[in-house]
Write a protein that holds these residues in place. Structure first.
Motif, mmCIF file in Angstrom:
data_model
loop_
_atom_site.group_PDB
_atom_site.id
_atom_site.type_symbol
_atom_site.label_atom_id
_atom_site.label_comp_id
_atom_site.label_asym_id
_atom_site.label_seq_id
_atom_site.Cartn_x
_atom_site.Cartn_y
_atom_site.Cartn_z
ATOM 1 N N UNK A 76 0.808 -1.232 0.000
ATOM 2 C CA UNK A 76 0.000 0.000 0.000
ATOM 3 C C UNK A 76 0.839 1.280 0.000
ATOM 4 N N UNK A 77 2.013 1.254 0.652
ATOM 5 C CA UNK A 77 2.845 2.474 0.727
ATOM 6 C C UNK A 77 3.378 2.819 -0.661
ATOM 7 N N UNK A 128 -8.717 -4.867 -5.965
ATOM 8 C CA UNK A 128 -7.833 -5.457 -4.937
ATOM 9 C C UNK A 128 -6.778 -4.458 -4.461
ATOM 10 N N UNK A 129 -6.375 -3.553 -5.366
ATOM 11 C CA UNK A 129 -5.410 -2.511 -4.996
ATOM 12 C C UNK A 129 -6.104 -1.467 -4.116
ATOM 13 N N UNK A 174 -7.375 -0.533 3.597
ATOM 14 C CA UNK A 174 -7.019 -1.297 4.803
ATOM 15 C C UNK A 174 -6.082 -0.510 5.725
ATOM 16 N N UNK A 175 -5.177 0.257 5.126
ATOM 17 C CA UNK A 175 -4.184 0.971 5.941
ATOM 18 C C UNK A 175 -4.479 2.472 6.064
ATOM 19 N N UNK A 228 6.401 -6.126 2.881
ATOM 20 C CA UNK A 228 5.109 -6.425 2.261
ATOM 21 C C UNK A 228 4.369 -5.144 1.873
ATOM 22 N N UNK A 229 4.473 -4.123 2.715
ATOM 23 C CA UNK A 229 3.740 -2.891 2.456
ATOM 24 C C UNK A 229 4.512 -1.913 1.561
ATOM 25 N N UNK A 230 5.737 -2.276 1.187
ATOM 26 C CA UNK A 230 6.512 -1.415 0.287
ATOM 27 C C UNK A 230 7.193 -0.253 0.994
ATOM 28 N N UNK A 231 7.333 -0.350 2.331
ATOM 29 C CA UNK A 231 7.994 0.719 3.091
ATOM 30 C C UNK A 231 9.491 0.626 2.876
ATOM 31 N N UNK A 232 9.991 -0.618 2.860
ATOM 32 C CA UNK A 232 11.418 -0.866 2.582
ATOM 33 C C UNK A 232 11.527 -1.945 1.518
#
Length: 208
Positions: free
Chosen positions: A91-92, A132-133, A139-140, A202-206
Motif C-alpha cells: 500500500x505504501x 484489490x489494490x 485497509x491501511x 510487504x507494504x513497500x515501506x522498505x
C-alpha cells in the motif's frame, strides 16, 4: 475518420515482459508501441524522444525506480499519462505512485483484456485502480506513517544490524535507536524485529 492509434511506451527491465506487452499491443488495432526502455534513465530519454500518449512503467528497476522516473517525466511533461505495471501491491508504494501522478495501477498478473482496457481508459483521461489494490489502500487508511528516520532504522534492522551498530551507522545514541524501534513496532503492529521487517517489505515501506 479513423483516429490515430494510442502511442505507448513500455518501461520494464525484463526483456520477456517487454516482449509480452509488445505482442499484446500488436494485436490491438487502436494501439502502437513507439518505444521501449529497460531502466528509469532510459524511460526519461525515451519519453522525451517519442512523447507517447500512455507509458507503462515498472516500479522496480536497476538504476532509478519507476516512481522517481515518473516524477522526472511529469516535472517536464505535466500531461504525461503513466500506468504503473508491477508485481507488487504494497500500500505504501501504491500511495507513492498515485501521489507521483500515476493514472492507473496494473499488476503483472492482470489478464491481457484488462490491461488493454486500462490503457484505453487512461488514454481517455480516466483513472483506473483495480479493486484489490483499492482494498489494500483502504485497509491501511488512517495508519500513522513511519518517519524518514524510522524507515532508516527499519532498513538497518533488515540489514541484520544490532542496536549498537544502528546507533553508530546513523550517528545517534543507542537509547534513541530503542525509541525508534518501539515506535516502529507500534505503528506497524509488529511483535518483534523480524515481523517488523516482513511487514515493512510487504507494504513497500522498505525493499530488501
Amino acid at each position: 475518420m479513423i483516429s490515430s492509434p494510442i502511442r505507448i511506451l513500455c518501461v520494464d527491465d525484463h526483456p520477456l515482459m517487454r516482449e509480452g506487452i509488445a505482442a499484446v499491443i500488436r494485436n490491438e488495432p487502436d494501439m502502437q508501441l513507439v518505444g521501449e526502455a529497460a531502466s528509469g534513465h532510459e524511460a526519461i530519454a525515451s519519453f522525451r524522444e517519442h512523447r507517447p500518449d500512455v507509458t507503462l512503467m515498472d516500479l522496480r528497476m536497476p538504476d532509478i525506480g519507476g516512481i522517481d522516473a515518473m516524477i522526472a517525466i511529469r516535472t517536464e511533461f505535466a500531461e504525461a499519462r503513466v500506468i504503473v505495471l508491477t508485481t507488487f501491491e504494497g500500500d505504501v508504494e501504491i500511495q507513492r505512485a498515485l501521489e507521483a501522478g500515476a493514472r492507473g495501477y496494473v499488476l503483472k498478473s492482470t489478464p491481457r483484456k484488462q490491461l488493454v482496457e486500462t490503457i484505453r481508459k487512461v488514454h481517455a483521461g480516466k483513472k483506473h485502480i483495480p479493486p484489490e489494490i483499492a482494498a489494500q489502500l483502504v485497509e491501511h487508511l488512517g495508519h500513522e506513517a513511519l518517519s524518514k528516520r524510522e524507515i532508516e532504522v527499519l532498513e538497518k534492522i533488515a540489514g541484520g544490524n544490532r542496536n549498537i551498530d544502528i546507533a553508530a551507522l546513523l550517528f545517534i545514541s543507542e537509547e534513541t535507536v530503542k525509541g525508534h524501534i518501539k515506535h516502529i513496532m507500534e505503528k506497524l503492529g509488529a511483535s518483534d524485529r523480524t515481523e517488523a521487517v516482513a511487514i515493512g517489505v510487504r507494504r513497500g515501506i522498505i525493499q530488501l
